[in-house]
Design a protein around this motif. Structure first.
Motif, short mmCIF file in Angstrom:
data_model
loop_
_atom_site.label_atom_id
_atom_site.label_comp_id
_atom_site.label_asym_id
_atom_site.label_seq_id
_atom_site.Cartn_x
_atom_site.Cartn_y
_atom_site.Cartn_z
N GLN A 167 0.83 -1.20 0.00
CA GLN A 167 0.00 0.00 0.00
C GLN A 167 0.87 1.26 0.00
OE1 GLN A 167 -0.63 -2.68 1.80
NE2 GLN A 167 -2.80 -3.15 1.71
N ILE A 168 1.97 1.24 0.72
CA ILE A 168 2.86 2.40 0.75
C ILE A 168 3.49 2.63 -0.62
CG2 ILE A 168 5.03 3.27 1.71
CD1 ILE A 168 4.16 1.94 4.37
N PHE A 169 3.94 1.54 -1.27
CA PHE A 169 4.50 1.68 -2.61
C PHE A 169 3.43 2.16 -3.60
CE2 PHE A 169 8.10 -1.09 -1.35
CZ PHE A 169 9.11 -0.25 -1.76
N ALA A 170 2.19 1.69 -3.45
CA ALA A 170 1.12 2.13 -4.35
C ALA A 170 0.85 3.62 -4.19
CB ALA A 170 -0.15 1.33 -4.07
N ILE A 171 0.83 4.11 -2.97
CA ILE A 171 0.63 5.55 -2.75
C ILE A 171 1.79 6.35 -3.33
CG2 ILE A 171 0.55 7.32 -0.94
CD1 ILE A 171 -1.11 5.34 0.71
N PHE A 172 3.01 5.82 -3.19
CA PHE A 172 4.17 6.49 -3.76
C PHE A 172 4.09 6.54 -5.29
CE2 PHE A 172 8.74 6.63 -4.97
CZ PHE A 172 9.05 7.83 -4.36
N ILE A 173 3.66 5.46 -5.92
CA ILE A 173 3.52 5.45 -7.38
C ILE A 173 2.42 6.40 -7.83
CG2 ILE A 173 2.77 3.99 -9.31
CD1 ILE A 173 4.34 1.72 -8.05
N ILE A 174 1.32 6.45 -7.10
CA ILE A 174 0.23 7.38 -7.46
C ILE A 174 0.74 8.82 -7.35
CG2 ILE A 174 -2.00 8.26 -6.68
CD1 ILE A 174 -2.70 5.36 -5.93
N THR A 175 1.54 9.11 -6.34
CA THR A 175 2.10 10.45 -6.17
C THR A 175 3.02 10.82 -7.33
OG1 THR A 175 2.00 10.18 -3.79
CG2 THR A 175 3.38 11.95 -4.61
N VAL A 176 3.88 9.89 -7.72
CA VAL A 176 4.80 10.14 -8.83
C VAL A 176 4.01 10.28 -10.14
CG1 VAL A 176 6.67 9.14 -10.19
CG2 VAL A 176 6.77 9.07 -7.71
N ALA A 177 2.98 9.47 -10.33
CA ALA A 177 2.19 9.57 -11.54
C ALA A 177 1.42 10.89 -11.60
CB ALA A 177 1.20 8.39 -11.61
N ALA A 178 0.98 11.38 -10.47
CA ALA A 178 0.27 12.66 -10.45
C ALA A 178 1.21 13.82 -10.76
CB ALA A 178 -0.40 12.88 -9.11
#
Length: 79
Positions: free
Chosen positions: A65-76
């Motif tokens: 979940q932490i990696f997913a939030i990090f990827i969403i942040t980078v994608a945004a």
């Protein structure tokens, strides 16, 4: 009941759809949307692995979940 295979199949299908969208389109926005779908496929896979992780008993398993939030942040940030 969901198993890890369900998460992996969903992630693979999303990744294939995103790869097709990124390679087949000429519009820059459509290519970025395809890349976004591929990143979300990776997020689904990581959350699935994190959910079914049984190495440490009684822990919270928040790594996926932490990696997913990090990827969403980078994608945004690319928009």
């Amino acid at each position: 009941m969901l198993t890890l295979n369900h998460f992996l199949v969903l992630g693979a299908l999303l990744f294939c759809i995103g790869l097709y969208g990124a390679l087949a389109k000429r519009n820059a926005i459509a290519v970025l949307m395809g890349i976004e779908v591929m990143l979300n496929a990776v997020n689904v896979t990581m959350v699935g692995f994190s959910f079914f992780n049984t190495v440490k008993p009684y822990s919270t398993y928040l790594t996926g979940q932490i990696f997913a939030i990090f990827i969403i942040t980078v994608a945004a940030m690319k928009w």
